[in-house]
Design a protein around this motif. Structure first.
Motif, PDB file in Angstrom:
ATOM      1  N   ASN A  30       0.963  -1.506  -0.039  1.00 10.25           N
ATOM      2  CA  ASN A  30      -0.004   0.097  -0.094  1.00 10.25           C
ATOM      3  C   ASN A  30       0.825   1.372   0.000  1.00 10.25           C
ATOM      4  O   ASN A  30       0.405   2.341   0.395  1.00 10.25           O
ATOM      5  N   SER A  31       1.960   1.304  -0.339  1.00 11.20           N
ATOM      6  CA  SER A  31       2.939   2.350  -0.379  1.00 11.20           C
ATOM      7  C   SER A  31       2.740   3.509  -1.341  1.00 11.20           C
ATOM      8  O   SER A  31       3.229   4.513  -1.099  1.00 11.20           O
ATOM      9  N   ASN A  32       1.601   3.280  -2.309  1.00  9.24           N
ATOM     10  CA  ASN A  32       1.086   4.367  -3.190  1.00  9.24           C
ATOM     11  C   ASN A  32      -0.293   4.496  -3.179  1.00  9.24           C
ATOM     12  O   ASN A  32      -1.050   5.090  -3.980  1.00  9.24           O
ATOM     13  N   THR A  33      -0.916   3.900  -1.980  1.00  2.03           N
ATOM     14  CA  THR A  33      -2.315   3.868  -2.061  1.00  2.03           C
ATOM     15  C   THR A  33      -2.980   5.388  -1.494  1.00  2.03           C
ATOM     16  O   THR A  33      -2.447   5.595  -0.202  1.00  2.03           O
ATOM     17  N   THR A  34      -3.569   6.148  -2.077  1.00  2.02           N
ATOM     18  CA  THR A  34      -3.604   7.525  -1.836  1.00  2.02           C
ATOM     19  C   THR A  34      -5.275   7.600  -1.341  1.00  2.02           C
ATOM     20  O   THR A  34      -5.788   8.410  -0.621  1.00  2.02           O
ATOM     21  N   PRO A  41      -5.291   8.804   2.670  1.00  2.72           N
ATOM     22  CA  PRO A  41      -4.128   7.702   2.385  1.00  2.72           C
ATOM     23  C   PRO A  41      -3.964   6.839   3.277  1.00  2.72           C
ATOM     24  O   PRO A  41      -4.203   6.892   4.351  1.00  2.72           O
ATOM     25  N   VAL A  98       3.229  15.226  -2.008  1.00  4.17           N
ATOM     26  CA  VAL A  98       3.785  15.308  -3.423  1.00  4.17           C
ATOM     27  C   VAL A  98       3.075  16.000  -4.086  1.00  4.17           C
ATOM     28  O   VAL A  98       1.880  16.026  -4.348  1.00  4.17           O
ATOM     29  N   ASP A 100       1.626  16.629  -7.555  1.00  6.84           N
ATOM     30  CA  ASP A 100       0.994  16.163  -8.623  1.00  6.84           C
ATOM     31  C   ASP A 100      -0.322  16.816  -9.089  1.00  6.84           C
ATOM     32  O   ASP A 100      -1.301  15.964  -8.664  1.00  6.84           O
ATOM     33  N   HIS A 103      -3.174  14.232 -10.542  1.00  7.13           N
ATOM     34  CA  HIS A 103      -3.359  13.196  -9.725  1.00  7.13           C
ATOM     35  C   HIS A 103      -4.970  13.385  -9.049  1.00  7.13           C
ATOM     36  O   HIS A 103      -5.397  14.599  -8.820  1.00  7.13           O
ATOM     37  N   MET A 114       0.532  11.342   0.243  1.00  8.12           N
ATOM     38  CA  MET A 114       0.885  10.059   0.004  1.00  8.12           C
ATOM     39  C   MET A 114       1.170   9.195   1.539  1.00  8.12           C
ATOM     40  O   MET A 114       1.394   9.796   2.461  1.00  8.12           O
ATOM     41  N   THR A 119       9.917   2.596   2.034  1.00 10.37           N
ATOM     42  CA  THR A 119      10.305   1.435   1.384  1.00 10.37           C
ATOM     43  C   THR A 119      11.718   0.840   2.336  1.00 10.37           C
ATOM     44  O   THR A 119      11.835  -0.400   2.432  1.00 10.37           O
TER      45      THR A 119
END
Length: 155
Positions: A30-34, A41, A98, A100, A103, A114, A119
């Motif tokens: 889930n490191s990119n689950t917003t 997030p 972040v 973006d 998005h 985020m 990681t």
């Protein structure tokens, strides 16, 4: 029997480290689950361990033995000791922002919140959990060897 208590202790360590590895893999996944069901997030989760001493004081053991009509030598300990997971808590560190603007979850200024998952930290934790798991497996194998040798002596 003492070796059964030792097996319970090692087993609790194996179970706790397996759960820790499961939580770490969930964090990486889930490191990119917003966006989550709870809203916002994903937040990194951490496993909280607690040691179980497994030892009662002398007075408690004697009282338990007297109440059960047993001698103190076979009263034993009620708990084996080891470790247990008390909770899987959310990491309170701040979320990363972040830039973006494209998005779908971006705010009015174009920033996206985020997850607070690093990681490198997760891989380091996974390596530590794997080492702890391996140490418990080694202890279990050693215990198994000791019990087998004790049974051979008794023949």
């Amino acid at each position: 029997m003492a070796f059964l208590s030792s097996m319970n202790i090692v087993g609790s360590g194996l179970t706790a480290q397996q759960l820790r590895l499961d939580v770490i893999s969930e964090n990486i996944t889930n490191s990119n689950t917003t966006r989550t069901e709870a809203g916002g997030p994903y937040r990194r989760k951490v496993v909280v361990f607690e040691a179980m001493s497994g030892r009662d004081d002398f007075r408690t053991v004697m009282a338990r033995a007297a109440a059960a009509g047993r001698t103190a030598s076979n009263a034993g300990y009620e708990t084996a000791g080891g470790v247990r997971v008390t909770q899987v808590a959310e990491d309170p560190t701040p979320l990363r922002l972040v830039y973006d603007p494209a998005h779908p979850d971006a705010d009015a200024d174009g920033y996206v919140s985020m997850p607070n998952v690093d990681t490198v930290k997760e891989i380091t934790d996974a390596m530590a959990a794997t080492q702890a798991y391996s140490a418990n497996v080694t202890a279990l194998n050693t215990l198994k060897t000791v019990v087998q040798r004790a049974l051979e002596i008794g023949r």
